[in-house]
Enzyme design. Sequence first.
Site, PDB file in Angstrom:
ATOM      1  N   MET A  56      34.248  30.898  32.839  1.00 47.29           N
ATOM      2  CA  MET A  56      33.154  31.677  32.243  1.00 47.29           C
ATOM      3  C   MET A  56      32.358  30.808  31.289  1.00 47.29           C
ATOM      4  O   MET A  56      32.937  30.058  30.509  1.00 47.29           O
ATOM      5  CB  MET A  56      33.726  32.856  31.458  1.00 47.29           C
ATOM      6  N   HIS A  62      44.732  32.145  40.382  1.00 51.58           N
ATOM      7  CA  HIS A  62      43.333  32.549  40.208  1.00 51.58           C
ATOM      8  C   HIS A  62      42.844  32.002  38.861  1.00 51.58           C
ATOM      9  O   HIS A  62      43.434  32.249  37.815  1.00 51.58           O
ATOM     10  CB  HIS A  62      43.210  34.080  40.245  1.00 51.58           C
ATOM     11  N   MET A  80      34.156  42.321  42.764  1.00 55.28           N
ATOM     12  CA  MET A  80      34.519  42.599  41.369  1.00 55.28           C
ATOM     13  C   MET A  80      34.712  44.101  41.191  1.00 55.28           C
ATOM     14  O   MET A  80      33.809  44.884  41.465  1.00 55.28           O
ATOM     15  CB  MET A  80      33.412  42.118  40.415  1.00 55.28           C
ATOM     16  N   HIS A  93      37.243  30.919  40.463  1.00 57.88           N
ATOM     17  CA  HIS A  93      36.186  31.939  40.406  1.00 57.88           C
ATOM     18  C   HIS A  93      35.191  31.553  39.311  1.00 57.88           C
ATOM     19  O   HIS A  93      35.514  31.608  38.129  1.00 57.88           O
ATOM     20  CB  HIS A  93      36.865  33.296  40.099  1.00 57.88           C
ATOM     21  N   ASP A  97      39.695  31.649  36.287  1.00 51.21           N
ATOM     22  CA  ASP A  97      38.413  32.250  35.906  1.00 51.21           C
ATOM     23  C   ASP A  97      37.626  31.347  34.973  1.00 51.21           C
ATOM     24  O   ASP A  97      38.039  31.113  33.835  1.00 51.21           O
ATOM     25  CB  ASP A  97      38.664  33.592  35.211  1.00 51.21           C
ATOM     26  N   SER A  99      45.903  35.966  37.662  1.00 48.63           N
ATOM     27  CA  SER A  99      44.792  35.336  36.938  1.00 48.63           C
ATOM     28  C   SER A  99      45.304  34.612  35.706  1.00 48.63           C
ATOM     29  O   SER A  99      45.875  35.227  34.796  1.00 48.63           O
ATOM     30  CB  SER A  99      43.758  36.380  36.519  1.00 48.63           C
ATOM     31  N   MET A 158      32.172  32.133  37.066  1.00 46.41           N
ATOM     32  CA  MET A 158      31.237  33.103  36.477  1.00 46.41           C
ATOM     33  C   MET A 158      30.285  32.310  35.592  1.00 46.41           C
ATOM     34  O   MET A 158      30.318  32.391  34.365  1.00 46.41           O
ATOM     35  CB  MET A 158      32.028  34.165  35.692  1.00 46.41           C
ATOM     36  N   ASP A 205      39.127  41.910  42.469  1.00 49.38           N
ATOM     37  CA  ASP A 205      39.396  41.294  41.164  1.00 49.38           C
ATOM     38  C   ASP A 205      38.980  42.217  40.027  1.00 49.38           C
ATOM     39  O   ASP A 205      37.800  42.528  39.883  1.00 49.38           O
ATOM     40  CB  ASP A 205      38.611  39.971  41.094  1.00 49.38           C
TER      41      ASP A 205
END
Length: 218
Positions: free
Chosen positions: A37, A33, A137, A66, A35, A8, A68, A175
Amino acid sequence: MNTYIAPSMLSADFGNLQRDIEMINNSEADWFHIDVMDGQFVPNISFGMPVIKAIKKHAQKTMDVHLMIVDPDRYLEDFKKVGADILTVHYEACTHLHRTVQAIKALGMKAGVSLNPHSPVSVLEDIIGELDLVLIMSVNPGFGGQAFIENTYQKISRLKALVDRTGSSAIIEVDGGVNDQNITALHKAGANAFVAGNFVFSNENPSQTIQHLKKLVS
Ligand code: DX5
Ligand code: ZN
């Protein structure tokens, strides 16, 4: 079955991003990966398009993005443009999940759906055949470095049973809090893609740590 290690980038050193990208390029890692957010779906804000574009410029492996974020439909095309190969949205963030998944695939990306720790696997029963990936998750999303939630093993077993029963080809990714103490049991439970942030990047030799994790699931 193939296994995938996905470090990540949230735990990378953003002052030395290119160095950390090259480390992953030259390691046994399979994916990057990424992330994203938004400060609404999760309490934290990470980064957006310019940073993903910069990562893509140097990354020589699959970009596993990913999201979020609330209402991800607004940005699907933008994520394709900046280089996402796999695009995962949260079940909890999509009112019309089937439509969202179709839109991701129509843009030429692999479609993933993620479940928060409280969401049961059963909510995916009617869409599992459409999915390329399910992301379980194993922490509450929002931050790297959190403690692994033990219920995840059972949840992955239930998802693996659903995948096998329906003949789905979805990859099962886990994850949050993944390390060398739990990765073997997660693999046995049915997971075949493993995100690791803090465990990889807090080690003084991240590349060796990736190799160690990969070996445990090969
Ligand atoms: C959490 C993110 C994870 C996180 C994993 O919200 O989705 O990808 O970066 O980091 P670790 O491995 O440190 O729990
Ligand atoms: Zn993630």
